[in-house]
Design a protein around this motif. Sequence first.
Motif, PDB file in Angstrom:
ATOM      1  N   PRO A  10     -31.836 -41.994  58.153  1.00 47.59           N
ATOM      2  CA  PRO A  10     -30.727 -41.266  58.774  1.00 47.59           C
ATOM      3  C   PRO A  10     -30.308 -40.080  57.924  1.00 47.59           C
ATOM      4  O   PRO A  10     -30.349 -40.136  56.693  1.00 47.59           O
ATOM      5  N   ARG A  11     -29.888 -38.981  58.573  1.00 44.59           N
ATOM      6  CA  ARG A  11     -29.648 -37.732  57.860  1.00 44.59           C
ATOM      7  C   ARG A  11     -28.652 -37.871  56.712  1.00 44.59           C
ATOM      8  O   ARG A  11     -28.883 -37.370  55.615  1.00 44.59           O
ATOM      9  N   GLY A  12     -27.524 -38.515  56.955  1.00 48.65           N
ATOM     10  CA  GLY A  12     -26.534 -38.671  55.897  1.00 48.65           C
ATOM     11  C   GLY A  12     -27.071 -39.446  54.718  1.00 48.65           C
ATOM     12  O   GLY A  12     -26.845 -39.090  53.557  1.00 48.65           O
ATOM     13  N   GLN A  13     -27.807 -40.509  55.013  1.00 51.86           N
ATOM     14  CA  GLN A  13     -28.401 -41.315  53.948  1.00 51.86           C
ATOM     15  C   GLN A  13     -29.463 -40.519  53.195  1.00 51.86           C
ATOM     16  O   GLN A  13     -29.610 -40.658  51.978  1.00 51.86           O
ATOM     17  N   ALA A  14     -30.212 -39.711  53.908  1.00 50.23           N
ATOM     18  CA  ALA A  14     -31.264 -38.919  53.269  1.00 50.23           C
ATOM     19  C   ALA A  14     -30.671 -37.987  52.223  1.00 50.23           C
ATOM     20  O   ALA A  14     -31.192 -37.877  51.108  1.00 50.23           O
ATOM     21  N   ARG A  15     -29.582 -37.337  52.570  1.00 49.55           N
ATOM     22  CA  ARG A  15     -28.964 -36.421  51.608  1.00 49.55           C
ATOM     23  C   ARG A  15     -28.486 -37.171  50.373  1.00 49.55           C
ATOM     24  O   ARG A  15     -28.707 -36.727  49.236  1.00 49.55           O
ATOM     25  N   ASP A  16     -27.843 -38.316  50.578  1.00 41.59           N
ATOM     26  CA  ASP A  16     -27.361 -39.103  49.446  1.00 41.59           C
ATOM     27  C   ASP A  16     -28.511 -39.562  48.560  1.00 41.59           C
ATOM     28  O   ASP A  16     -28.405 -39.550  47.328  1.00 41.59           O
ATOM     29  N   ARG A  17     -29.605 -39.950  49.183  1.00 36.13           N
ATOM     30  CA  ARG A  17     -30.756 -40.406  48.416  1.00 36.13           C
ATOM     31  C   ARG A  17     -31.402 -39.267  47.644  1.00 36.13           C
ATOM     32  O   ARG A  17     -31.853 -39.446  46.502  1.00 36.13           O
ATOM     33  N   ILE A  18     -31.446 -38.100  48.235  1.00 39.12           N
ATOM     34  CA  ILE A  18     -31.998 -36.931  47.549  1.00 39.12           C
ATOM     35  C   ILE A  18     -31.146 -36.579  46.324  1.00 39.12           C
ATOM     36  O   ILE A  18     -31.677 -36.340  45.232  1.00 39.12           O
ATOM     37  N   SER A  63     -25.457 -27.687  44.080  1.00 37.89           N
ATOM     38  CA  SER A  63     -24.660 -28.466  45.034  1.00 37.89           C
ATOM     39  C   SER A  63     -24.092 -29.722  44.392  1.00 37.89           C
ATOM     40  O   SER A  63     -22.949 -30.105  44.659  1.00 37.89           O
ATOM     41  N   ILE A  64     -24.894 -30.363  43.550  1.00 36.10           N
ATOM     42  CA  ILE A  64     -24.427 -31.571  42.867  1.00 36.10           C
ATOM     43  C   ILE A  64     -23.181 -31.250  42.052  1.00 36.10           C
ATOM     44  O   ILE A  64     -22.175 -31.971  42.099  1.00 36.10           O
ATOM     45  N   TYR A  65     -23.243 -30.147  41.302  1.00 40.22           N
ATOM     46  CA  TYR A  65     -22.099 -29.788  40.455  1.00 40.22           C
ATOM     47  C   TYR A  65     -20.927 -29.294  41.285  1.00 40.22           C
ATOM     48  O   TYR A  65     -19.769 -29.654  41.009  1.00 40.22           O
ATOM     49  N   ARG A  66     -21.173 -28.483  42.306  1.00 38.63           N
ATOM     50  CA  ARG A  66     -20.075 -27.925  43.086  1.00 38.63           C
ATOM     51  C   ARG A  66     -19.265 -29.018  43.788  1.00 38.63           C
ATOM     52  O   ARG A  66     -18.040 -28.896  43.920  1.00 38.63           O
ATOM     53  N   GLU A  67     -19.924 -30.066  44.215  1.00 38.75           N
ATOM     54  CA  GLU A  67     -19.202 -31.166  44.850  1.00 38.75           C
ATOM     55  C   GLU A  67     -18.280 -31.862  43.848  1.00 38.75           C
ATOM     56  O   GLU A  67     -17.139 -32.216  44.172  1.00 38.75           O
ATOM     57  N   LEU A  68     -18.774 -32.054  42.613  1.00 35.28           N
ATOM     58  CA  LEU A  68     -17.941 -32.678  41.592  1.00 35.28           C
ATOM     59  C   LEU A  68     -16.812 -31.742  41.168  1.00 35.28           C
ATOM     60  O   LEU A  68     -15.680 -32.190  40.934  1.00 35.28           O
ATOM     61  N   LEU A  69     -17.102 -30.452  41.080  1.00 33.79           N
ATOM     62  CA  LEU A  69     -16.063 -29.486  40.739  1.00 33.79           C
ATOM     63  C   LEU A  69     -14.992 -29.433  41.819  1.00 33.79           C
ATOM     64  O   LEU A  69     -13.797 -29.315  41.519  1.00 33.79           O
ATOM     65  N   ALA A  70     -15.401 -29.542  43.073  1.00 34.08           N
ATOM     66  CA  ALA A  70     -14.427 -29.564  44.170  1.00 34.08           C
ATOM     67  C   ALA A  70     -13.514 -30.782  44.056  1.00 34.08           C
ATOM     68  O   ALA A  70     -12.308 -30.691  44.319  1.00 34.08           O
TER      69      ALA A  70
END
Length: 209
Positions: A10-18, A63-70
């Motif tokens: 599933p798309r949401g799971q795919a992003r989390d796994r990546i 993206s990994i860092y920007r999400e944590l910074l947000a």
Amino acid sequence: MTEQDRPRVPRGQARDRIVAAATDLFARLGYEATTTRQIVEAAQVTKGALYHWFSSKEELLTSIYRELLAEQTARLETIAAADGPADVRLHRAVSDLFAHMDEHAEPLTVWARSMHLVAGEHAAAVRAERRRYQHLFQDLVEEGQKAGAFRPDVPASVITNTFLSSVVQIHRWFRSQGPLTRRELGEQMVSLFLDGVRGTALTPQLPEY
């Protein structure tokens, strides 16, 4: 198993796994040494799924860092907007920053070690978001100075940049095998920072002749 044989995730799971796979590989192998093929295999997704979410390895790292910074910025906004004296809120802010860093030590360390490799629009986006966090922090310091809670002889911009710069550099010298845990280190740095910011300027002791 070939890429064609992999079951569709599933798309949401795919992003989390990546993101999880990339974070682990960047930490163990280094950002430059990690390939997109390794990320795809570790996440057990197709290459198409990776490029659906991220146009490049650089965007994935950013993206990994920007999400944590947000997350950090949202938490600081909540603390800064709360009631109470500025010095109490600043204490909460710096304590919360170290708590967040402790919770996400691996991806934040990956970013700190690799951020010099990011350029162009991705770097510009990160700088803009970091400035937002910096301005919120500096506004809180200035509020405390106006209230007489913090020393007025050092500009709020100097206080802010000195503290945040020291936080960014932690990955260069901190070792998890050392005598302090990340949380204990955070408590000590919070204490040093607040002790330095409170009160009036110190008068240097001149030698007697």
